[in-house]
Design a protein around this motif. Sequence first.
Motif, PDB file in Angstrom:
ATOM      1  N   ILE A   1       5.175  33.440  95.243  1.00  0.00           N
ATOM      2  CA  ILE A   1       5.716  34.024  94.818  1.00  0.00           C
ATOM      3  C   ILE A   1       6.274  32.690  92.948  1.00  0.00           C
ATOM      4  N   MET A   2       6.688  32.263  94.464  1.00  0.00           N
ATOM      5  CA  MET A   2       7.490  30.894  93.255  1.00  0.00           C
ATOM      6  C   MET A   2       6.299  30.138  92.892  1.00  0.00           C
ATOM      7  N   ALA A   3       5.117  29.553  93.518  1.00  0.00           N
ATOM      8  CA  ALA A   3       4.343  29.675  92.409  1.00  0.00           C
ATOM      9  C   ALA A   3       4.130  30.191  91.413  1.00  0.00           C
ATOM     10  N   GLU A   4       3.967  31.342  91.000  1.00  0.00           N
ATOM     11  CA  GLU A   4       3.611  32.515  89.766  1.00  0.00           C
ATOM     12  C   GLU A   4       4.602  31.787  88.844  1.00  0.00           C
ATOM     13  N   ALA A   5       6.469  32.299  89.564  1.00  0.00           N
ATOM     14  CA  ALA A   5       7.422  32.093  88.847  1.00  0.00           C
ATOM     15  C   ALA A   5       8.192  30.932  88.268  1.00  0.00           C
ATOM     16  N   GLU A   6       8.054  29.638  88.752  1.00  0.00           N
ATOM     17  CA  GLU A   6       7.866  28.462  88.547  1.00  0.00           C
ATOM     18  C   GLU A   6       7.186  28.599  87.182  1.00  0.00           C
ATOM     19  N   PRO A   7       6.231  28.832  86.809  1.00  0.00           N
ATOM     20  CA  PRO A   7       5.148  27.838  85.139  1.00  0.00           C
ATOM     21  C   PRO A   7       6.040  29.048  84.423  1.00  0.00           C
ATOM     22  N   VAL A   8       6.613  30.692  84.421  1.00  0.00           N
ATOM     23  CA  VAL A   8       7.470  31.130  83.692  1.00  0.00           C
ATOM     24  C   VAL A   8       8.603  30.198  82.943  1.00  0.00           C
ATOM     25  N   ILE A   9       9.241  30.529  84.171  1.00  0.00           N
ATOM     26  CA  ILE A   9      11.465  29.522  83.737  1.00  0.00           C
ATOM     27  C   ILE A   9      10.877  28.472  82.868  1.00  0.00           C
ATOM     28  N   ARG A  10       9.242  27.417  82.782  1.00  0.00           N
ATOM     29  CA  ARG A  10       9.156  26.251  83.048  1.00  0.00           C
ATOM     30  C   ARG A  10       8.432  26.137  81.424  1.00  0.00           C
ATOM     31  N   ALA A  11       7.927  27.168  81.104  1.00  0.00           N
ATOM     32  CA  ALA A  11       7.405  27.188  80.107  1.00  0.00           C
ATOM     33  C   ALA A  11       8.789  27.707  78.882  1.00  0.00           C
ATOM     34  N   VAL A  12       9.957  27.960  79.023  1.00  0.00           N
ATOM     35  CA  VAL A  12      10.638  27.662  78.494  1.00  0.00           C
ATOM     36  C   VAL A  12      12.622  27.052  78.329  1.00  0.00           C
ATOM     37  N   LEU A  13      12.515  26.298  79.998  1.00  0.00           N
ATOM     38  CA  LEU A  13      12.564  25.280  80.010  1.00  0.00           C
ATOM     39  C   LEU A  13      12.659  24.121  81.004  1.00  0.00           C
ATOM     40  N   PRO A  14      11.597  23.428  80.236  1.00  0.00           N
ATOM     41  CA  PRO A  14      10.492  22.453  81.119  1.00  0.00           C
ATOM     42  C   PRO A  14      11.699  21.784  81.705  1.00  0.00           C
ATOM     43  N   ASP A  15      13.014  21.267  81.647  1.00  0.00           N
ATOM     44  CA  ASP A  15      13.360  20.826  83.335  1.00  0.00           C
ATOM     45  C   ASP A  15      14.458  21.923  84.354  1.00  0.00           C
ATOM     46  N   ALA A  16      14.040  23.274  84.327  1.00  0.00           N
ATOM     47  CA  ALA A  16      14.756  24.061  84.711  1.00  0.00           C
ATOM     48  C   ALA A  16      15.418  23.966  86.634  1.00  0.00           C
ATOM     49  N   ASN A  17      16.206  23.902  86.999  1.00  0.00           N
ATOM     50  CA  ASN A  17      16.649  23.125  88.294  1.00  0.00           C
ATOM     51  C   ASN A  17      15.029  24.574  89.375  1.00  0.00           C
ATOM     52  N   VAL A  18      14.184  23.949  89.742  1.00  0.00           N
ATOM     53  CA  VAL A  18      13.652  25.891  90.037  1.00  0.00           C
ATOM     54  C   VAL A  18      13.568  25.100  92.444  1.00  0.00           C
ATOM     55  N   PRO A  19      14.123  25.676  92.862  1.00  0.00           N
ATOM     56  CA  PRO A  19      14.729  25.199  94.288  1.00  0.00           C
ATOM     57  C   PRO A  19      13.205  25.794  94.809  1.00  0.00           C
ATOM     58  N   THR A  20      12.979  24.427  95.946  1.00  0.00           N
ATOM     59  CA  THR A  20      11.943  24.684  96.770  1.00  0.00           C
ATOM     60  C   THR A  20      11.660  25.831  97.681  1.00  0.00           C
ATOM     61  N   SER A  21      10.928  26.497  98.549  1.00  0.00           N
ATOM     62  CA  SER A  21      10.888  27.422  98.781  1.00  0.00           C
ATOM     63  C   SER A  21      10.485  27.196  99.749  1.00  0.00           C
ATOM     64  N   ILE A  22      10.596  27.342 101.367  1.00  0.00           N
ATOM     65  CA  ILE A  22      11.132  26.751 102.676  1.00  0.00           C
ATOM     66  C   ILE A  22      10.260  27.785 103.835  1.00  0.00           C
ATOM     67  N   ARG A  23       9.373  29.036 102.956  1.00  0.00           N
ATOM     68  CA  ARG A  23       8.353  29.761 104.258  1.00  0.00           C
ATOM     69  C   ARG A  23       7.762  30.675 103.360  1.00  0.00           C
ATOM     70  N   GLY A  24       6.528  30.797 103.268  1.00  0.00           N
ATOM     71  CA  GLY A  24       5.453  31.442 102.966  1.00  0.00           C
ATOM     72  C   GLY A  24       5.438  33.276 103.411  1.00  0.00           C
TER      73      GLY A  24
END
Length: 716
Positions: A599-622
Amino acid sequence: MNPLTTSAFDLPDHLSPKADPKLIAGDEQHFAAIADSLEQAIADLSDRLDAARKAPGGKGRQALDRDLEVHRLTARLRALRRFGLDLCLGHMVSADDPEPVYIGRLGLTDSAGRRLLLDWRSPAAEPFFGATHGNPMGLASRRRYRWTRGLISDYWDEVFTSDGFEGHAALDDQSAFIASLGGNRSARMRDVLGTIQADQDAIIRAGSSGALVVDGGPGTGKTVVALHRSAYLLYSDPRLGHRRGGVLFVGPHQPYLAYVADVLPSLGEEGVQTCTLRDLVAEGAAAAIEPDPDVALLKSSADLVKAIEPAVRFYENPPTKGMTVTTPWSDIRLSADDWAEAFEAAEPGTPHNEARDQIWEELLTILADKHDDEDISPDLLRKSLLRNRELLTVFNRAWPLIEAADLVGDLWTVPAYLRMCAPWLSVDDVRRLRRADAQAWTVSDLPLLDAARQRLGDPEASRRKRRQKASVAAERERMAGVVDNLLEADDDGEGAVTMLRGQDLRDALVDEAALLSTEPDLLAGPFAHIVVDEAQELTDAEWQMLLLRCPSRSFTIVGDRAQARHGFTESWQERLERIGLDRINLASLSINYRTPEEIMAEAEPVIRAVLPDANVPTSIRGSGVPVVHGSTSDLGSILDTWLAAHADGIACVIGDPTFRATSRVRSLTPELSKGLEFDLVVLIDPEAFGEGIEGGVDRYVAMTRATQQLVILTSS
């Protein structure tokens, strides 16, 4: 010691190696001792609570102490009854001592004083949460339990030293914890105390001085930290106890508060006040969103809140001309200097409406001192002055009782008044703020209404005081009649009845506190510490509502700048210094425990499109479950399929206001989903959430609510 009649372990067949008596016999024996002690503790607490409730209420501090003791015993009893053996979170073994130390939600000792459970908040329990392989904090091993319906359904061991392997089952380390993260959710936040991680625990146990900012992206456990820190601080810091102000916990919205409602009671803390910002103001429940963004921006400034002070001072000017006060016995001259003297009698910091009584009393004293007829009793003169219409009219004009709603409403409807109170506003600003309906309240008005109410005080307070004095006087008169009747009936004039002649004893017969009828405002403060979750959304004006309630400036501020719907371009330091905080420390959480990496793989580009320096955390599980895309016409079948395949868990449809919620499928807006989590999240037309930062943030927040599966549906 009586052994448990049944085992505390209910391990599934595939975990049968963990059921080996060599591995769990020590635990079983300890649980038997806990069971005995719990039974005895509940019986003892029940007896003490009954005795406390039957004890005389007393007056003043005595009554307060009794009520506090009843509250404390009730909360402790409720916590013990809420849990059984699952009070125990696990145990740890020191590298220097082979005897396990068991950690509990609450501390527990047996009748001999032996410690059976160490309260999780005590300093000695810190290694249970904080130990890592890099820093074992003196531990040889640690065992954590997973409880299901009061029995242990799994446990996992971690070993920190080379000689600590003996007596442990499959050494799961973090794998069992990570697996538990994908467990089914419910309508209430699940219990996570036993799985708090080292990075979270370090923040929970940080000191209370100044403002601690907990910055972290979705799924990093910010809410877990905020709630458990509230319980920890009340336990560990005597400066924050209930008698010293206690703790206020502020959440973003009512669905969030309902979601976390069980957490603090499960930690044995029922004294923390919880609310949203809307709850702090009576008008908050019905307030609408400000329709004009420019007006909302103007009202978001702390400067506009400062306009309340001159707005109130406008009504605090003593008359500049003297007057003659006529009484049945003589005329009394009241000069402008006398008025000024009376107006200075109010104690500094006293709210306007409450200061009115102090000024009135001083005015009556000045008039009484000027009255030179000694044959007239002070009470008679006072009654005459209280009925003097001219005096009352002049006083009411000079220092009127004011409603907060009227004061703020006047700012929006009387341009000259607003310009006087906020001279920095431009002509266009004043025009934008003007509205036809003075009291058509919006959320943006709430900080001004709150500031006005804090500055003015309760306009009913003066009336209540007068009614209280009248009630006390009437009750004293009634009791005096009763006492006189008793004395007349006492033939011999001796014994205890004669004691009633004493005035002190007569006064004691009237309980003034019992005649008070108003309930205190539990959210008015001041509080010793305030915890704010989703704090990135607060405007400068809204922060003033909280600063007013926390003079010590002791805050825990939890948020994620990347989840701010209206943008957050500053640093936390810059934002908080601007609103009035100075001692600021920052702690970061960077591990996403909740959201699967798919899910984070799809969510990260969404927030970086409007906030390139967003503090996106690293998921530890799939999760092994890919994000699904489809048509909105598929919504019904997707939910039916999911519900049929999952007997437990909860789903949420986000973005479809027409969808009707059920017991296991919620329906929320993106904004109201903030702070919550669900097994399945279905987004409906996420591109319709909006443009720019607000739309991007709403999509990002909604996507990251899912713990197992995300489905994105669009209209065809």
